[in-house]
Design a protein around this motif. Structure first.
Motif, short mmCIF file in Angstrom:
data_model
loop_
_atom_site.label_atom_id
_atom_site.label_comp_id
_atom_site.label_asym_id
_atom_site.label_seq_id
_atom_site.Cartn_x
_atom_site.Cartn_y
_atom_site.Cartn_z
N GLY A 127 49.03 -22.68 -68.64
CA GLY A 127 49.10 -20.92 -68.47
C GLY A 127 47.75 -20.40 -68.25
O GLY A 127 47.78 -18.80 -68.14
N LYS A 128 46.61 -21.16 -67.97
CA LYS A 128 45.34 -20.53 -67.70
C LYS A 128 44.70 -20.83 -66.46
O LYS A 128 44.81 -22.08 -66.16
CB LYS A 128 44.44 -20.70 -69.11
N THR A 129 44.34 -19.77 -65.62
CA THR A 129 43.62 -20.51 -64.29
C THR A 129 42.40 -20.90 -64.56
O THR A 129 41.62 -20.56 -65.42
CB THR A 129 43.51 -18.97 -63.45
N VAL A 130 42.31 -22.27 -64.14
CA VAL A 130 40.69 -22.89 -64.23
C VAL A 130 40.08 -23.02 -62.94
O VAL A 130 38.86 -23.68 -63.03
CB VAL A 130 41.33 -24.25 -64.98
N GLY A 131 40.63 -22.68 -61.71
CA GLY A 131 39.83 -22.78 -60.73
C GLY A 131 40.70 -23.12 -59.50
O GLY A 131 41.78 -22.31 -59.39
N GLU A 132 40.05 -23.30 -58.29
CA GLU A 132 40.89 -23.37 -57.18
C GLU A 132 40.71 -24.81 -56.34
O GLU A 132 39.62 -25.60 -56.65
CB GLU A 132 40.38 -22.42 -55.97
N THR A 133 41.69 -25.01 -55.36
CA THR A 133 41.58 -26.02 -54.55
C THR A 133 40.50 -25.89 -53.29
O THR A 133 40.09 -24.47 -53.30
CB THR A 133 42.87 -26.56 -53.99
N PRO A 134 39.89 -26.76 -52.78
CA PRO A 134 40.55 -28.24 -52.52
C PRO A 134 40.21 -29.39 -53.72
O PRO A 134 40.94 -30.23 -53.57
CB PRO A 134 39.85 -28.80 -51.31
N ALA A 135 39.27 -28.97 -54.54
CA ALA A 135 39.19 -30.19 -55.63
C ALA A 135 38.54 -29.28 -56.99
O ALA A 135 37.85 -28.44 -56.62
CB ALA A 135 38.36 -31.15 -55.19
N LEU A 136 38.74 -29.77 -57.91
CA LEU A 136 38.31 -29.38 -59.33
C LEU A 136 38.41 -30.52 -60.41
O LEU A 136 39.37 -31.32 -60.34
CB LEU A 136 39.20 -28.16 -59.80
N SER A 137 37.11 -30.76 -61.03
CA SER A 137 37.28 -31.55 -61.91
C SER A 137 36.71 -30.77 -63.24
O SER A 137 35.98 -30.13 -63.41
CB SER A 137 35.98 -32.55 -61.91
N ILE A 138 37.58 -30.89 -64.37
CA ILE A 138 37.33 -30.30 -65.60
C ILE A 138 37.69 -31.13 -66.60
O ILE A 138 38.38 -32.18 -66.68
CB ILE A 138 38.43 -29.04 -65.80
N THR A 139 37.00 -30.84 -68.04
CA THR A 139 37.10 -31.57 -69.22
C THR A 139 37.97 -31.02 -69.76
O THR A 139 37.77 -29.66 -70.05
CB THR A 139 35.40 -31.74 -69.77
N THR A 140 39.16 -31.84 -70.56
CA THR A 140 40.07 -31.02 -71.07
C THR A 140 40.47 -32.01 -72.30
O THR A 140 40.37 -33.07 -72.38
CB THR A 140 41.40 -30.83 -70.20
N GLU A 141 41.40 -31.46 -73.35
CA GLU A 141 41.92 -32.00 -74.16
C GLU A 141 42.84 -33.29 -73.93
O GLU A 141 43.67 -33.10 -72.80
CB GLU A 141 42.85 -31.16 -75.30
N ILE A 142 42.76 -34.33 -74.54
CA ILE A 142 43.77 -35.30 -74.47
C ILE A 142 45.22 -34.91 -74.62
O ILE A 142 45.29 -34.10 -75.67
CB ILE A 142 43.44 -36.62 -75.10
N GLY A 143 46.05 -35.53 -74.10
CA GLY A 143 47.48 -35.30 -74.59
C GLY A 143 48.17 -34.65 -73.11
O GLY A 143 47.86 -34.70 -72.08
N GLU A 144 49.54 -33.96 -73.29
CA GLU A 144 50.27 -33.41 -72.43
C GLU A 144 49.91 -32.13 -72.04
O GLU A 144 49.68 -31.23 -72.84
CB GLU A 144 51.54 -33.75 -72.69
N HIS A 145 49.83 -31.76 -70.57
CA HIS A 145 49.56 -30.24 -70.18
C HIS A 145 50.33 -30.04 -69.05
O HIS A 145 51.08 -30.96 -68.42
CB HIS A 145 48.21 -30.55 -69.62
N ASP A 146 50.66 -28.86 -68.78
CA ASP A 146 51.39 -28.15 -67.76
C ASP A 146 50.66 -27.73 -66.70
O ASP A 146 49.71 -27.01 -66.93
CB ASP A 146 52.28 -26.95 -68.25
N LEU A 147 50.86 -28.40 -65.48
CA LEU A 147 49.69 -27.91 -64.33
C LEU A 147 50.50 -27.48 -63.26
O LEU A 147 51.79 -27.86 -62.83
CB LEU A 147 49.20 -29.52 -63.85
N ILE A 148 50.28 -26.38 -62.78
CA ILE A 148 50.69 -25.56 -61.59
C ILE A 148 49.73 -25.54 -60.55
O ILE A 148 48.52 -24.89 -60.90
CB ILE A 148 51.19 -24.13 -62.23
N VAL A 149 49.76 -25.70 -59.41
CA VAL A 149 48.96 -25.27 -58.23
C VAL A 149 49.66 -24.28 -57.38
O VAL A 149 50.84 -24.85 -56.69
CB VAL A 149 48.51 -26.50 -57.44
N ARG A 150 49.22 -23.10 -57.09
CA ARG A 150 50.11 -22.35 -56.19
C ARG A 150 49.36 -21.70 -55.25
O ARG A 150 48.10 -21.09 -55.54
CB ARG A 150 50.91 -21.41 -57.15
N LYS A 151 50.00 -21.20 -54.22
CA LYS A 151 49.31 -20.22 -53.21
C LYS A 151 50.52 -19.43 -52.58
O LYS A 151 51.69 -20.27 -52.12
CB LYS A 151 48.50 -21.20 -52.12
#
Length: 221
Positions: free
Chosen positions: A138-162
């Motif tokens: 639910g939080k915007t973390v960046g834009e494509t073409p590529a992004l590397s982020i450190t995040t919590e272990i476990g399950e996450h919901d990912l959305i990529v939209r344009k």
């Protein structure tokens, strides 16, 4: 590792602006005073273990007056909330921005950073379509073409939209010490074409008009 929040002399007055040199401009005393109030509120909330609220107050204090040690306190709030990725980010920000740090403090934070690295993972999102918004939980973390982020272990919901593309939606699982790579393929939206029935261009005369027209031409029975 147990670490204590930095109350410092900030609450006692260290936040007051240092004496500027001739070439410097006078800091905003009002902003510094407001920052001090938010800092004190953050300390009180931390002591109540209301870490999320304390983060709000510390962030506002830092926004008004970027005192480096506030970053350490924010890191502690995240650490105590088990938000390890954010804690790691702020510990590293503090290490980077700290103007003065004891050897003991540096070793303690470096050790904690090493420990936290075991509790997070790296997420790499790639897409051939540039400029797409990447949203994680639910939080915007960046834009494509590529992004590397450190995040919590476990399950996450990912959305990529344009705009103009069908959103890429996927549940992902991030594991500790590794890299989770997601290739988000975006397809252009297909807008259905609705065929509109063309009206009959042939004009049909009403029988009454037809007979009236016949009479005009002098046609009789």
């Amino acid at each position: 590792m147990r670490v204590c929040i930095i109350a410092l002399a900030l609450a006692a007055g260290i936040l007051a602006p240092a004496r500027p040199s001739i070439a410097q401009t006078q800091p905003d005393v009002t902003a510094a005073s407001e920052a001090k109030i938010h800092f004190k509120n953050g300390l009180a909330l931390f002591n109540e273990k209301a870490y999320e609220k304390a983060i709000v107050e510390f962030n506002e204090s830092y926004r008004l007056y970027p005192f480096d040690k506030v970053l350490y306190n924010i890191a502690l709030c995240y650490d105590n909330s088990h938000a390890y990725a954010d804690a790691l980010t702020y510990y590293m920000m503090y290490m980077d921005k700290a103007k003065k740090m004891s050897t003991k403090m540096m070793k303690a934070i470096s050790k904690r950073i090493e420990e936290l690295s075991l509790y997070v993972g790296l997420l790499e999102v790639r897409s051939s379509e540039p400029g797409a918004e990447i949203i994680l939980d639910g939080k915007t973390v960046g834009e494509t073409p590529a992004l590397s982020i450190t995040t919590e272990i476990g399950e996450h919901d990912l959305i990529v939209r344009k705009e103009g593309f069908t959103p890429f939606v996927q549940k992902i699982t991030v594991v500790s010490g590794g890299t989770t790579t997601v290739d988000a393929t975006l397809f252009k939206e297909v807008i259905p074409v609705v065929e509109v029935e063309k009206p009959d261009r042939k004009r049909k005369l009403h029988p009454a008009i037809f007979y009236a027209s016949v009479g005009l031409f002098g046609v009789t029975a």
